[in-house]
Design a protein around this motif. Structure first.
Motif, PDB file in Angstrom:
ATOM      1  N   ARG A 121      56.742  33.233  28.598  1.00  0.00           N
ATOM      2  CA  ARG A 121      56.568  32.132  29.544  1.00  0.00           C
ATOM      3  C   ARG A 121      55.664  32.491  30.728  1.00  0.00           C
ATOM      4  NH1 ARG A 121      61.792  28.972  31.208  1.00  0.00           N
ATOM      5  NH2 ARG A 121      62.586  31.014  31.864  1.00  0.00           N
ATOM      6  N   VAL A 122      55.144  33.709  30.726  1.00  0.00           N
ATOM      7  CA  VAL A 122      54.204  34.110  31.772  1.00  0.00           C
ATOM      8  C   VAL A 122      52.781  33.844  31.290  1.00  0.00           C
ATOM      9  CG1 VAL A 122      53.261  36.052  33.101  1.00  0.00           C
ATOM     10  CG2 VAL A 122      55.730  35.859  32.752  1.00  0.00           C
ATOM     11  N   LYS A 123      52.013  33.153  32.112  1.00  0.00           N
ATOM     12  CA  LYS A 123      50.606  32.914  31.784  1.00  0.00           C
ATOM     13  C   LYS A 123      49.801  34.137  32.201  1.00  0.00           C
ATOM     14  CE  LYS A 123      46.638  29.961  32.823  1.00  0.00           C
ATOM     15  NZ  LYS A 123      46.133  28.819  33.616  1.00  0.00           N
ATOM     16  N   LEU A 124      49.236  34.816  31.235  1.00  0.00           N
ATOM     17  CA  LEU A 124      48.458  36.028  31.500  1.00  0.00           C
ATOM     18  C   LEU A 124      46.972  35.692  31.435  1.00  0.00           C
ATOM     19  CD1 LEU A 124      48.160  39.088  31.907  1.00  0.00           C
ATOM     20  CD2 LEU A 124      48.406  39.365  29.437  1.00  0.00           C
ATOM     21  N   THR A 125      46.265  35.955  32.532  1.00  0.00           N
ATOM     22  CA  THR A 125      44.834  35.697  32.596  1.00  0.00           C
ATOM     23  C   THR A 125      44.081  37.007  32.707  1.00  0.00           C
ATOM     24  OG1 THR A 125      45.152  33.567  33.695  1.00  0.00           O
ATOM     25  CG2 THR A 125      42.979  34.582  33.893  1.00  0.00           C
ATOM     26  N   LEU A 126      43.178  37.262  31.758  1.00  0.00           N
ATOM     27  CA  LEU A 126      42.284  38.413  31.839  1.00  0.00           C
ATOM     28  C   LEU A 126      40.954  37.924  32.410  1.00  0.00           C
ATOM     29  CD1 LEU A 126      42.741  40.436  28.514  1.00  0.00           C
ATOM     30  CD2 LEU A 126      43.564  41.028  30.789  1.00  0.00           C
ATOM     31  N   HIS A 127      40.627  38.386  33.595  1.00  0.00           N
ATOM     32  CA  HIS A 127      39.376  37.981  34.237  1.00  0.00           C
ATOM     33  C   HIS A 127      38.380  39.126  34.096  1.00  0.00           C
ATOM     34  CE1 HIS A 127      37.233  35.446  37.296  1.00  0.00           C
ATOM     35  NE2 HIS A 127      36.524  36.560  37.329  1.00  0.00           N
ATOM     36  N   GLN A 128      37.351  38.926  33.279  1.00  0.00           N
ATOM     37  CA  GLN A 128      36.363  39.983  33.051  1.00  0.00           C
ATOM     38  C   GLN A 128      35.247  39.894  34.086  1.00  0.00           C
ATOM     39  OE1 GLN A 128      35.240  40.589  28.850  1.00  0.00           O
ATOM     40  NE2 GLN A 128      36.894  39.176  28.322  1.00  0.00           N
ATOM     41  N   THR A 129      35.009  41.004  34.764  1.00  0.00           N
ATOM     42  CA  THR A 129      33.993  41.043  35.794  1.00  0.00           C
ATOM     43  C   THR A 129      33.522  42.483  35.976  1.00  0.00           C
ATOM     44  OG1 THR A 129      33.505  40.454  38.100  1.00  0.00           O
ATOM     45  CG2 THR A 129      35.717  41.263  37.636  1.00  0.00           C
ATOM     46  N   SER A 130      32.707  42.710  36.978  1.00  0.00           N
ATOM     47  CA  SER A 130      32.191  44.055  37.252  1.00  0.00           C
ATOM     48  C   SER A 130      33.236  44.867  38.013  1.00  0.00           C
ATOM     49  CB  SER A 130      30.918  43.963  38.091  1.00  0.00           C
ATOM     50  OG  SER A 130      31.234  43.465  39.388  1.00  0.00           O
ATOM     51  N   PRO A 131      33.083  46.202  38.069  1.00  0.00           N
ATOM     52  CA  PRO A 131      34.008  47.005  38.874  1.00  0.00           C
ATOM     53  C   PRO A 131      34.066  46.554  40.332  1.00  0.00           C
ATOM     54  CG  PRO A 131      32.810  48.424  37.379  1.00  0.00           C
ATOM     55  CD  PRO A 131      32.198  47.058  37.239  1.00  0.00           C
ATOM     56  N   THR A 132      32.920  46.188  40.911  1.00  0.00           N
ATOM     57  CA  THR A 132      32.918  45.679  42.279  1.00  0.00           C
ATOM     58  C   THR A 132      33.686  44.368  42.364  1.00  0.00           C
ATOM     59  OG1 THR A 132      30.807  46.743  42.796  1.00  0.00           O
ATOM     60  CG2 THR A 132      31.462  44.899  44.183  1.00  0.00           C
ATOM     61  N   GLY A 133      33.501  43.510  41.360  1.00  0.00           N
ATOM     62  CA  GLY A 133      34.233  42.248  41.322  1.00  0.00           C
ATOM     63  C   GLY A 133      35.732  42.462  41.211  1.00  0.00           C
ATOM     64  N   ILE A 134      36.138  43.454  40.426  1.00  0.00           N
ATOM     65  CA  ILE A 134      37.561  43.769  40.283  1.00  0.00           C
ATOM     66  C   ILE A 134      38.141  44.176  41.628  1.00  0.00           C
ATOM     67  CG2 ILE A 134      39.201  45.394  39.244  1.00  0.00           C
ATOM     68  CD1 ILE A 134      37.207  45.524  36.836  1.00  0.00           C
ATOM     69  N   LEU A 135      37.454  45.077  42.332  1.00  0.00           N
ATOM     70  CA  LEU A 135      37.927  45.524  43.638  1.00  0.00           C
ATOM     71  C   LEU A 135      38.038  44.351  44.601  1.00  0.00           C
ATOM     72  CD1 LEU A 135      38.690  47.766  45.624  1.00  0.00           C
ATOM     73  CD2 LEU A 135      36.243  48.101  46.068  1.00  0.00           C
ATOM     74  N   ASN A 136      37.042  43.490  44.622  1.00  0.00           N
ATOM     75  CA  ASN A 136      37.072  42.340  45.531  1.00  0.00           C
ATOM     76  C   ASN A 136      38.221  41.396  45.189  1.00  0.00           C
ATOM     77  OD1 ASN A 136      34.869  43.226  47.004  1.00  0.00           O
ATOM     78  ND2 ASN A 136      33.388  42.064  45.794  1.00  0.00           N
ATOM     79  N   MET A 137      38.473  41.181  43.905  1.00  0.00           N
ATOM     80  CA  MET A 137      39.571  40.303  43.512  1.00  0.00           C
ATOM     81  C   MET A 137      40.914  40.859  43.957  1.00  0.00           C
ATOM     82  SD  MET A 137      38.557  38.776  39.754  1.00  0.00           S
ATOM     83  CE  MET A 137      39.973  37.666  39.764  1.00  0.00           C
ATOM     84  N   LEU A 138      41.077  42.181  43.868  1.00  0.00           N
ATOM     85  CA  LEU A 138      42.315  42.800  44.342  1.00  0.00           C
ATOM     86  C   LEU A 138      42.459  42.644  45.850  1.00  0.00           C
ATOM     87  CD1 LEU A 138      42.339  46.144  42.303  1.00  0.00           C
ATOM     88  CD2 LEU A 138      43.907  44.221  42.020  1.00  0.00           C
TER      89      LEU A 138
END
Length: 313
Positions: A121-138
């Motif tokens: 029941r958990v919606k899992l979203t994999l967001h593919q991006t660059s390493p810089t994008g990953i850091l910014n999203m966090l």
């Protein structure tokens, strides 16, 4: 002072002081945004932004200090919502994992499958991006977990845990002159056109460093964001490929794996979370599925200094 004013302050900075973009991101008008900022500055008795006419150029010294506390307030507000959500429904919600194509394609599949079985029941979203994008999203709270080799282990506001170690592999088209070469050297490899990752992805910086330290200057004829593209163009004969080793675990009749894993240093992929961010129970479970040592109590202990004032337990 209210949360909307604080959100406007943060979003204006995130949008590089572009008021039009900040207003669009917050679904408000530019005039309304400007009014909130003026009201906040009036209430605090200091100017937050450096201005040139109607344009914002940056933060004042006071603005920089205020932004630090604003980020903390908004993180705490988000944590309160997450606590309430956890108490309402421990086994449902949304989990956002920011990662690169390589990790999503070759490393995370078993963990994602196991997580889906345990938390349907958990919606899992994999967001593919660059390493810089990953850091910014966090850092911006748009992702709960980040998985990457680059960037995430270098920021003080992010707690990064080793996930697994890996090396690069060298591939060539079937029948290539290098096929069957025993103990390939960097000098031999540098004689051929190279296809590898784009700068900032999947250990590219280390590849460049190793060649430079050996005094070799290979011709990089093509750069790509993921291994599948690299393999396709190697198969077409465009060049010799350098890819993550996990991308060539399955045999490909078009390609020959060369004896070149020893040429490059070992790399470490990390699982990362933002310090101070409230984590749902299923998010901790995802970490543990990825790496059994990352039990919730162990992760909390590692994060304790940052969470002491930011996370509600």
């Amino acid at each position: 002072m209210n949360l909307q004013q604080i959100r406007i302050l943060r979003e204006t900075v995130r949008r590089n002081f572009n008021l039009t973009e900040a207003a669009q991101a917050l679904a408000t008008s530019q005039s309304g945004l400007s009014r909130h900022i003026k009201d906040l500055e009036y209430e605090l008795g200091v100017e937050i932004f450096v201005r040139h006419g109607k344009r914002f150029l940056g933060l004042t010294e006071a603005g920089r200090e205020i932004l630090v506390h604003a980020e903390r307030i908004l993180t705490d507000a988000d944590n309160i919502r997450r606590v309430a959500s956890q108490l309402r429904s421990a086994d449902q919600g949304v989990l956002v994992v920011a990662t690169t194509h390589t990790q999503a394609r070759y490393a995370l599949q078993p963990a994602v499958a196991a997580f889906r079985r345990e938390f349907p029941r958990v919606k899992l979203t994999l967001h593919q991006t660059s390493p810089t994008g990953i850091l910014n999203m966090l850092l911006e709270g748009r992702a709960d977990i980040g998985v990457s080799t680059e960037k995430v282990a270098d920021h003080p506001d992010v707690a990064a845990f080793p996930y697994y170690r890996w090396r690069h592999a060298v591939i060539a088209p079937r029948g290539h002159e290098l096929e069957g070469t025993k103990r390939l050297t960097l000098a031999e490899l540098a004689r051929w056109p190279i296809i590898t990752y784009h700068e900032g992805f999947t250990g590219r910086g280390m590849i460049d460093r190793v060649f430079a330290e050996a005094g070799e200057r290979p011709e990089i004829v093509m750069e790509a964001l993921d291994a599948d593209v690299i393999k396709d163009y190697v198969a077409l004969g465009v060049g010799v490929g350098i890819v993550a080793s996990m991308a060539v675990r399955q045999p490909d009749e078009r390609l020959a794996a060369l004896d070149g894993g020893h040429l490059f240093d070992e790399s470490t992929a990390h699982i990362a979370i933002r310090r101070g961010r409230y984590m749902r129970g299923f998010a901790y479970r995802f970490l543990e599925i990825c790496r059994p040592e990352l039990r919730e109590d162990a992760v909390r202990t590692e994060m304790a200094p940052a969470l002491a004032t930011a996370e509600i337990v």
